[in-house]
Design a protein around this motif. Structure first.
Motif, PDB file in Angstrom:
ATOM      1  N   ASP A  20      47.901  37.957  55.429  1.00 46.29           N
ATOM      2  CA  ASP A  20      46.726  38.805  55.595  1.00 46.29           C
ATOM      3  C   ASP A  20      47.007  39.898  56.627  1.00 46.29           C
ATOM      4  N   PRO A  21      46.766  41.154  56.285  1.00 45.78           N
ATOM      5  CA  PRO A  21      47.025  42.269  57.222  1.00 45.78           C
ATOM      6  C   PRO A  21      46.312  42.121  58.566  1.00 45.78           C
ATOM      7  N   MET A  22      45.136  41.534  58.582  1.00 39.22           N
ATOM      8  CA  MET A  22      44.413  41.330  59.841  1.00 39.22           C
ATOM      9  C   MET A  22      45.157  40.336  60.737  1.00 39.22           C
ATOM     10  N   THR A  23      45.748  39.324  60.117  1.00 44.39           N
ATOM     11  CA  THR A  23      46.542  38.357  60.884  1.00 44.39           C
ATOM     12  C   THR A  23      47.749  39.051  61.489  1.00 44.39           C
ATOM     13  N   LEU A  24      48.429  39.856  60.687  1.00 43.16           N
ATOM     14  CA  LEU A  24      49.588  40.591  61.198  1.00 43.16           C
ATOM     15  C   LEU A  24      49.185  41.516  62.340  1.00 43.16           C
ATOM     16  N   GLU A  25      48.062  42.182  62.204  1.00 37.00           N
ATOM     17  CA  GLU A  25      47.583  43.079  63.253  1.00 37.00           C
ATOM     18  C   GLU A  25      47.327  42.310  64.548  1.00 37.00           C
ATOM     19  N   THR A  26      46.727  41.144  64.435  1.00 39.64           N
ATOM     20  CA  THR A  26      46.465  40.305  65.611  1.00 39.64           C
ATOM     21  C   THR A  26      47.766  39.900  66.293  1.00 39.64           C
ATOM     22  N   VAL A  27      48.742  39.473  65.487  1.00 38.39           N
ATOM     23  CA  VAL A  27      50.020  39.018  66.035  1.00 38.39           C
ATOM     24  C   VAL A  27      50.756  40.180  66.705  1.00 38.39           C
ATOM     25  N   VAL A  28      50.775  41.330  66.068  1.00 31.83           N
ATOM     26  CA  VAL A  28      51.465  42.489  66.643  1.00 31.83           C
ATOM     27  C   VAL A  28      50.783  42.931  67.935  1.00 31.83           C
ATOM     28  N   ARG A  29      49.471  42.944  67.954  1.00 40.75           N
ATOM     29  CA  ARG A  29      48.742  43.327  69.176  1.00 40.75           C
ATOM     30  C   ARG A  29      49.112  42.389  70.330  1.00 40.75           C
ATOM     31  N   SER A  67      50.976  32.024  69.945  1.00 42.07           N
ATOM     32  CA  SER A  67      50.766  32.608  68.620  1.00 42.07           C
ATOM     33  C   SER A  67      50.833  31.571  67.503  1.00 42.07           C
ATOM     34  N   PRO A  68      49.770  30.771  67.331  1.00 42.61           N
ATOM     35  CA  PRO A  68      49.773  29.773  66.263  1.00 42.61           C
ATOM     36  C   PRO A  68      49.844  30.404  64.870  1.00 42.61           C
ATOM     37  N   GLU A  69      49.481  31.671  64.754  1.00 46.27           N
ATOM     38  CA  GLU A  69      49.547  32.356  63.457  1.00 46.27           C
ATOM     39  C   GLU A  69      50.970  32.418  62.920  1.00 46.27           C
ATOM     40  N   VAL A  70      51.952  32.462  63.814  1.00 50.05           N
ATOM     41  CA  VAL A  70      53.354  32.534  63.384  1.00 50.05           C
ATOM     42  C   VAL A  70      53.730  31.263  62.629  1.00 50.05           C
TER      43      VAL A  70
END
Length: 98
Positions: A20-29, A67-70
């Protein structure tokens, strides 16, 4: 001096591409808050390569711990063995291009 971090992941690159692009945005931020200088994903048929530049190893480790999203992205890619980051220092031998 900054370090290059590489992370080889045995898994399906399509799982990463479908994040999900929003997840990627969160991780990059979050990564930028920890000092990320540059980041790139590369893929082959069955492997993902992450190439980042960080101020130092500790900056990456702090980001990764928060970063649990990773882990979810890796799960989506079918990763079953936890990858280990490798850190590289620049060798100043006078032949740099770019």
């Amino acid at each position: 001096m900054s370090v290059l971090m590489t992370l080889r992941i045995q898994g399906d690159p399509k799982g990463i591409e479908s994040t999900d692009p929003m997840t990627l945005e969160t991780v990059v931020r979050r990564a930028k808050q920890h000092g990320l200088i540059s980041h790139h994903f590369y893929g082959s048929d069955k492997e993902v390569l992450v190439v980042d530049e960080w101020p130092d190893e500790a900056s990456f480790e702090a980001f990764f711990a928060e970063s649990p999203e990773v882990a979810e992205m890796m799960r989506r890619a079918g990763v079953t063995v936890e990858p280990r980051p490798e850190f590289w220092r620049h060798l100043d031998v006078g032949d740099d291009v770019g």
